[in-house]
Write an enzyme that holds these catalytic residues in place. Sequence first.
Site, PDB file in Angstrom:
ATOM      1  N   HIS A   1      99.860  86.753 -54.516  1.00  0.00           N
ATOM      2  CA  HIS A   1      99.170  86.355 -55.743  1.00  0.00           C
ATOM      3  C   HIS A   1     100.083  85.491 -56.589  1.00  0.00           C
ATOM      4  O   HIS A   1     101.241  85.813 -56.796  1.00  0.00           O
ATOM      5  CB  HIS A   1      98.756  87.588 -56.548  1.00  0.00           C
ATOM      6  CG  HIS A   1      98.079  87.224 -57.839  1.00  0.00           C
ATOM      7  ND1 HIS A   1      96.755  86.873 -57.898  1.00  0.00           N
ATOM      8  CD2 HIS A   1      98.561  87.099 -59.105  1.00  0.00           C
ATOM      9  CE1 HIS A   1      96.443  86.564 -59.151  1.00  0.00           C
ATOM     10  NE2 HIS A   1      97.522  86.696 -59.905  1.00  0.00           N
TER      11      HIS A   1
ATOM     12  N   ASP B   1      87.757  95.315 -65.470  1.00  0.00           N
ATOM     13  CA  ASP B   1      88.681  94.232 -65.774  1.00  0.00           C
ATOM     14  C   ASP B   1      87.926  92.999 -66.251  1.00  0.00           C
ATOM     15  O   ASP B   1      88.349  92.331 -67.193  1.00  0.00           O
ATOM     16  CB  ASP B   1      89.539  93.890 -64.548  1.00  0.00           C
ATOM     17  CG  ASP B   1      90.378  92.643 -64.799  1.00  0.00           C
ATOM     18  OD1 ASP B   1      91.246  92.691 -65.699  1.00  0.00           O
ATOM     19  OD2 ASP B   1      90.149  91.618 -64.142  1.00  0.00           O
TER      20      ASP B   1
ATOM     21  N   ARG C   1      89.279  90.600 -74.390  1.00  0.00           N
ATOM     22  CA  ARG C   1      90.631  90.279 -74.875  1.00  0.00           C
ATOM     23  C   ARG C   1      90.741  88.809 -75.209  1.00  0.00           C
ATOM     24  O   ARG C   1      91.405  88.410 -76.170  1.00  0.00           O
ATOM     25  CB  ARG C   1      91.673  90.626 -73.789  1.00  0.00           C
ATOM     26  CG  ARG C   1      91.918  92.122 -73.632  1.00  0.00           C
ATOM     27  CD  ARG C   1      92.576  92.416 -72.286  1.00  0.00           C
ATOM     28  NE  ARG C   1      93.772  91.626 -72.075  1.00  0.00           N
ATOM     29  CZ  ARG C   1      94.222  91.230 -70.878  1.00  0.00           C
ATOM     30  NH1 ARG C   1      93.571  91.586 -69.771  1.00  0.00           N
ATOM     31  NH2 ARG C   1      95.302  90.498 -70.781  1.00  0.00           N
TER      32      ARG C   1
ATOM     33  N   SER D   1      95.629  94.211 -65.142  1.00  0.00           N
ATOM     34  CA  SER D   1      94.485  93.370 -64.785  1.00  0.00           C
ATOM     35  C   SER D   1      94.710  92.715 -63.416  1.00  0.00           C
ATOM     36  O   SER D   1      93.869  92.804 -62.514  1.00  0.00           O
ATOM     37  CB  SER D   1      94.297  92.310 -65.880  1.00  0.00           C
ATOM     38  OG  SER D   1      93.470  91.261 -65.450  1.00  0.00           O
TER      39      SER D   1
ATOM     40  N   LYS E   1      92.978  93.915 -59.413  1.00  0.00           N
ATOM     41  CA  LYS E   1      92.204  93.038 -58.526  1.00  0.00           C
ATOM     42  C   LYS E   1      92.791  92.982 -57.112  1.00  0.00           C
ATOM     43  O   LYS E   1      92.064  92.964 -56.119  1.00  0.00           O
ATOM     44  CB  LYS E   1      92.120  91.630 -59.137  1.00  0.00           C
ATOM     45  CG  LYS E   1      91.141  91.594 -60.316  1.00  0.00           C
ATOM     46  CD  LYS E   1      91.061  90.246 -60.982  1.00  0.00           C
ATOM     47  CE  LYS E   1      92.215  90.015 -61.906  1.00  0.00           C
ATOM     48  NZ  LYS E   1      91.884  89.361 -63.181  1.00  0.00           N
TER      49      LYS E   1
HETATM   50  N1  URA Z   1      95.153  86.838 -65.374  1.00  0.00           N
HETATM   51  C1  URA Z   1      94.472  87.979 -65.141  1.00  0.00           C
HETATM   52  O1  URA Z   1      93.906  88.140 -64.073  1.00  0.00           O
HETATM   53  N2  URA Z   1      94.454  88.919 -66.087  1.00  0.00           N
HETATM   54  C2  URA Z   1      95.052  88.788 -67.275  1.00  0.00           C
HETATM   55  O2  URA Z   1      94.982  89.678 -68.077  1.00  0.00           O
HETATM   56  C3  URA Z   1      95.739  87.595 -67.527  1.00  0.00           C
HETATM   57  C4  URA Z   1      95.780  86.641 -66.555  1.00  0.00           C
END
Ligand code: URA
Length: 433
Positions: free
Chosen positions: A82, A161, A168, A183, A187
């Site tokens: 990632h 999320d 947010r 977050s 994923k």
């Molecule tokens: N990228 C994400 O997937 N989550 C966040 O909170 C910030 C950047």
Amino acid sequence: MRMVDIISKKRDGKEISTEEINFFIEGYTKGTIPDYQASAMAMAIYFQDMNDREKADLTMAMVNSGETIDLSSIDGIKVDKHSTGGVGDTTTLVLAPLVASLGVPVAKMSGRGLGHTGGTIDKLESISGFHVEITKDEFIKLVNEDKVAVMGQTGNLTPADKKLYALRDVTGSVNSIALIASSIMSKKIAAGADAIVLDVKTGTGAFMKTEKDAERLAHAMVKIGNDVGRNTMAIISDMSQPLGFAVGNALEVKEAIDTLKGNGPEDLTELVLALGSQMVVLAKGAETLAEARKKLIESIKSGSAIKKFKLFVKNQGGDPSIADDTDKLPQAKYKIDVPSKESGFISNIAADEIGIAAMLLGAGRATKEDKIDLAVGLIMHKKVGDKVEAGDPIVTIYSNREDVKDVRAKIYDNISISNKVEKPVLIHKIITE
Ligand code: URA
Ligand code: CA
């Protein structure tokens, strides 16, 4: 349990329990906890932070808020990579087939891009016929047989999320390390990774502008991953200038093909080898990083890497002959050189603004609904530290509109020339705990 008590507890800097975190995330996903309480909670976390246990609990609560992908029917250790996102970052397109060419399974779920340039899926779709709308069964079959496949995000992964990130974004609590780390990790974990290699970018083109913040984020993510049983490590890499030379979808596919053949830009090649060796070691495809690196280099040299790329493209409906003839990729109508106004050394290339210049041409999306132009973008001719003579092209604009005054102005405003400067370090740090 009452949400107001949990918010107050966190507001006062106290630790919240696993049950309280689950109550918050389950309630918010179902809609029994309203946006105003969730935004107060996110702000309390922003100011008071979370300890390691709370971060791991928050991550797993978000994983459990929706479906998860079960990759257990794929043989071997599934390592995911990632990147926290940058400009002209073509690493996934190179890494997926390259790592797979050593027999390491790469089962990748990817998304579309927002901002700067497209995401991995957009880039792949500049290959005629390539599609990522494959079923889970096809995906697993492809990875088992040929070791690599990319699938578009489907199903209801980490709905908590999705909801919390959107909230947010409009309530000023995106920039919390605890919230970003949980977050991102939720994923990856929901997508079925056994092990995770993180590329945390730092510099003007990155989410984390300073090295200190990038390091804090990397440590938080690595700790979460390892705490919940996923072998995780991070590389902190430079994003003060775009990676490689190409910025734009089809242009980056060509850059990836060049790199798989051993003719890629030095920085992109180096980052791919660094991330790739970590992936191979985590998947137990080599004992040491040095051994993994040697195997990766050998695969590029022998042609196995590009061969795997062609197979991957063909398996997903794309035309593999683009690897031999990249002119078959979408082509822009106009190619416009931007000459240097003076002689000297390139001292700065503001990655974020160069990303925006490519977006002005249509290479990226300003909103989710925007359609992107796969052919357009920029080819940089210089990196920071390179010598330049007045009149030398520093950038070529690939455009489908003739008038590019705005893009040219942005390029001039964001590339500086001065006396000799050092080349920036590409790999700042490696974080394993
Ligand atoms: N990228 C994400 O997937 N989550 C966040 O909170 C910030 C950047
Ligand atoms: Ca690039």
